[in-house]
Motif scaffolding. Sequence first.
Motif, PDB file in Angstrom:
ATOM      1  N   TYR A 101     104.174  26.657  -7.526  1.00  0.00           N
ATOM      2  CA  TYR A 101     103.184  25.964  -8.358  1.00  0.00           C
ATOM      3  C   TYR A 101     101.983  26.892  -8.477  1.00  0.00           C
ATOM      4  CZ  TYR A 101     106.001  21.814  -7.384  1.00  0.00           C
ATOM      5  OH  TYR A 101     107.036  20.910  -7.282  1.00  0.00           O
ATOM      6  N   LEU A 102     101.709  27.356  -9.700  1.00  0.00           N
ATOM      7  CA  LEU A 102     100.739  28.438  -9.892  1.00  0.00           C
ATOM      8  C   LEU A 102      99.845  28.212 -11.101  1.00  0.00           C
ATOM      9  CD1 LEU A 102     103.248  31.446  -9.542  1.00  0.00           C
ATOM     10  CD2 LEU A 102     101.885  30.428  -7.703  1.00  0.00           C
ATOM     11  N   ASP A 103      98.649  28.767 -11.028  1.00  0.00           N
ATOM     12  CA  ASP A 103      97.773  28.979 -12.174  1.00  0.00           C
ATOM     13  C   ASP A 103      97.356  30.441 -12.093  1.00  0.00           C
ATOM     14  OD1 ASP A 103      95.700  29.261 -13.993  1.00  0.00           O
ATOM     15  OD2 ASP A 103      94.857  27.282 -13.609  1.00  0.00           O
ATOM     16  N   LEU A 104      97.785  31.260 -13.040  1.00  0.00           N
ATOM     17  CA  LEU A 104      97.597  32.704 -12.908  1.00  0.00           C
ATOM     18  C   LEU A 104      96.163  33.167 -13.132  1.00  0.00           C
ATOM     19  CD1 LEU A 104     100.907  34.108 -14.413  1.00  0.00           C
ATOM     20  CD2 LEU A 104     100.316  33.608 -12.036  1.00  0.00           C
ATOM     21  N   VAL A 105      95.249  32.235 -13.449  1.00  0.00           N
ATOM     22  CA  VAL A 105      93.832  32.590 -13.410  1.00  0.00           C
ATOM     23  C   VAL A 105      93.415  32.800 -11.958  1.00  0.00           C
ATOM     24  CG1 VAL A 105      91.488  31.805 -13.951  1.00  0.00           C
ATOM     25  CG2 VAL A 105      93.347  31.360 -15.549  1.00  0.00           C
ATOM     26  N   SER A 106      94.163  32.196 -11.045  1.00  0.00           N
ATOM     27  CA  SER A 106      93.878  32.275  -9.610  1.00  0.00           C
ATOM     28  C   SER A 106      94.435  33.559  -9.019  1.00  0.00           C
ATOM     29  CB  SER A 106      94.484  31.058  -8.901  1.00  0.00           C
ATOM     30  OG  SER A 106      94.719  31.324  -7.536  1.00  0.00           O
ATOM     31  N   GLN A 107      93.564  34.276  -8.283  1.00  0.00           N
ATOM     32  CA  GLN A 107      93.966  35.538  -7.666  1.00  0.00           C
ATOM     33  C   GLN A 107      95.147  35.359  -6.706  1.00  0.00           C
ATOM     34  OE1 GLN A 107      90.906  33.986  -7.914  1.00  0.00           O
ATOM     35  NE2 GLN A 107      89.418  35.318  -6.890  1.00  0.00           N
ATOM     36  N   PRO A 108      95.097  34.395  -5.747  1.00  0.00           N
ATOM     37  CA  PRO A 108      96.210  34.231  -4.807  1.00  0.00           C
ATOM     38  C   PRO A 108      97.517  33.828  -5.490  1.00  0.00           C
ATOM     39  CG  PRO A 108      94.232  33.140  -3.982  1.00  0.00           C
ATOM     40  CD  PRO A 108      93.964  33.516  -5.397  1.00  0.00           C
ATOM     41  N   CYS A 109      97.418  33.079  -6.583  1.00  0.00           N
ATOM     42  CA  CYS A 109      98.629  32.699  -7.324  1.00  0.00           C
ATOM     43  C   CYS A 109      99.315  33.928  -7.904  1.00  0.00           C
ATOM     44  CB  CYS A 109      98.291  31.711  -8.441  1.00  0.00           C
ATOM     45  SG  CYS A 109      97.881  30.046  -7.862  1.00  0.00           S
ATOM     46  N   HIS A 129     113.360  32.241  -8.125  1.00  0.00           N
ATOM     47  CA  HIS A 129     112.242  31.295  -8.154  1.00  0.00           C
ATOM     48  C   HIS A 129     112.073  30.693  -9.538  1.00  0.00           C
ATOM     49  CE1 HIS A 129     110.473  35.055  -9.668  1.00  0.00           C
ATOM     50  NE2 HIS A 129     109.620  34.287 -10.328  1.00  0.00           N
ATOM     51  N   THR A 130     111.423  29.550  -9.569  1.00  0.00           N
ATOM     52  CA  THR A 130     110.946  28.959 -10.814  1.00  0.00           C
ATOM     53  C   THR A 130     109.445  28.753 -10.660  1.00  0.00           C
ATOM     54  OG1 THR A 130     111.353  26.705 -10.040  1.00  0.00           O
ATOM     55  CG2 THR A 130     113.130  27.783 -11.263  1.00  0.00           C
ATOM     56  N   VAL A 131     108.753  28.729 -11.780  1.00  0.00           N
ATOM     57  CA  VAL A 131     107.300  28.553 -11.752  1.00  0.00           C
ATOM     58  C   VAL A 131     106.932  27.243 -12.435  1.00  0.00           C
ATOM     59  CG1 VAL A 131     105.088  29.443 -12.575  1.00  0.00           C
ATOM     60  CG2 VAL A 131     106.816  31.030 -11.678  1.00  0.00           C
ATOM     61  N   GLU A 132     106.156  26.466 -11.740  1.00  0.00           N
ATOM     62  CA  GLU A 132     105.577  25.238 -12.296  1.00  0.00           C
ATOM     63  C   GLU A 132     104.110  25.535 -12.571  1.00  0.00           C
ATOM     64  OE1 GLU A 132     105.982  21.248 -13.548  1.00  0.00           O
ATOM     65  OE2 GLU A 132     107.548  22.448 -12.606  1.00  0.00           O
ATOM     66  N   PRO A 165      97.929  28.428  -4.507  1.00  0.00           N
ATOM     67  CA  PRO A 165      99.320  28.118  -4.855  1.00  0.00           C
ATOM     68  C   PRO A 165      99.962  27.154  -3.858  1.00  0.00           C
ATOM     69  CG  PRO A 165      99.214  30.192  -3.670  1.00  0.00           C
ATOM     70  CD  PRO A 165      97.791  29.742  -3.862  1.00  0.00           C
ATOM     71  N   VAL A 166     101.115  26.617  -4.281  1.00  0.00           N
ATOM     72  CA  VAL A 166     101.975  25.816  -3.408  1.00  0.00           C
ATOM     73  C   VAL A 166     103.399  26.335  -3.578  1.00  0.00           C
ATOM     74  CG1 VAL A 166     102.907  23.518  -2.917  1.00  0.00           C
ATOM     75  CG2 VAL A 166     100.502  23.774  -3.577  1.00  0.00           C
ATOM     76  N   LEU A 167     104.120  26.411  -2.488  1.00  0.00           N
ATOM     77  CA  LEU A 167     105.521  26.824  -2.516  1.00  0.00           C
ATOM     78  C   LEU A 167     106.393  25.689  -2.012  1.00  0.00           C
ATOM     79  CD1 LEU A 167     107.312  29.531  -2.941  1.00  0.00           C
ATOM     80  CD2 LEU A 167     107.497  29.439  -0.446  1.00  0.00           C
TER      81      LEU A 167
END
Length: 220
Positions: free
Chosen positions: A10-18, A32-35, A59-61
Amino acid sequence: MAGRQAVKAYLDLVSQPCRAVLIFLKDNKIPHTVESIAIQKGQHKTPEFIKLNPMQKLPVLEDNGFVLTESDAILKYLATAYNVPDHWYPKPPEKRARVDEYTAWHHENTHMHISSVFLHEFLLPRMGLPNPEMLEKALSDLDGTLDKLENMFLKRQAFLCSDDISLADLLAVCELMQPLCGGRDILKNRPKLLSWRSRVQSSLSDSFDEAHDIVYRMRI
């Protein structure tokens, strides 16, 4: 691994850790799949997401029912649970401790100061709330962190923890790219860190630019 479903990130690519998590998944060819979760739209505050992560952060995995939050923990879990090259999170105790040393320092130094610069140079001005004094303080604080990266972590080696790329470099480089959103390359007058960033990018091939496409498009 045989019989193992693809992990869900679970990601938002504006986020550095994501971005760091996505790059690691792609570079190591972990199924993997990305939500996509849009933080600016408040999607991390929906009842469904809060049930997944009460902290309401990314993020969440999710791996076969096992849910993990915090990018540091996620990356170390993936490096341990999947067959990835040892340089990412080395098994020898002293080498692994060097990675842990950086990641323990990272959150309240590199991450915190970069986030403050991003807040005061990019986010708040777009909300009509510029604060030049706070931006200058954030940049000054960040300078101290960049000095440590150069003079401590990169003092005698090509990467932050050894002569090969590790999770430490991945977390750090995604942070140091963030101010490009506001048009600022914070490394432009730091040749040692520029060389390091080039080495990291070369080690990561296409996955680096793919994950940072949103940063390049936001650049002003």
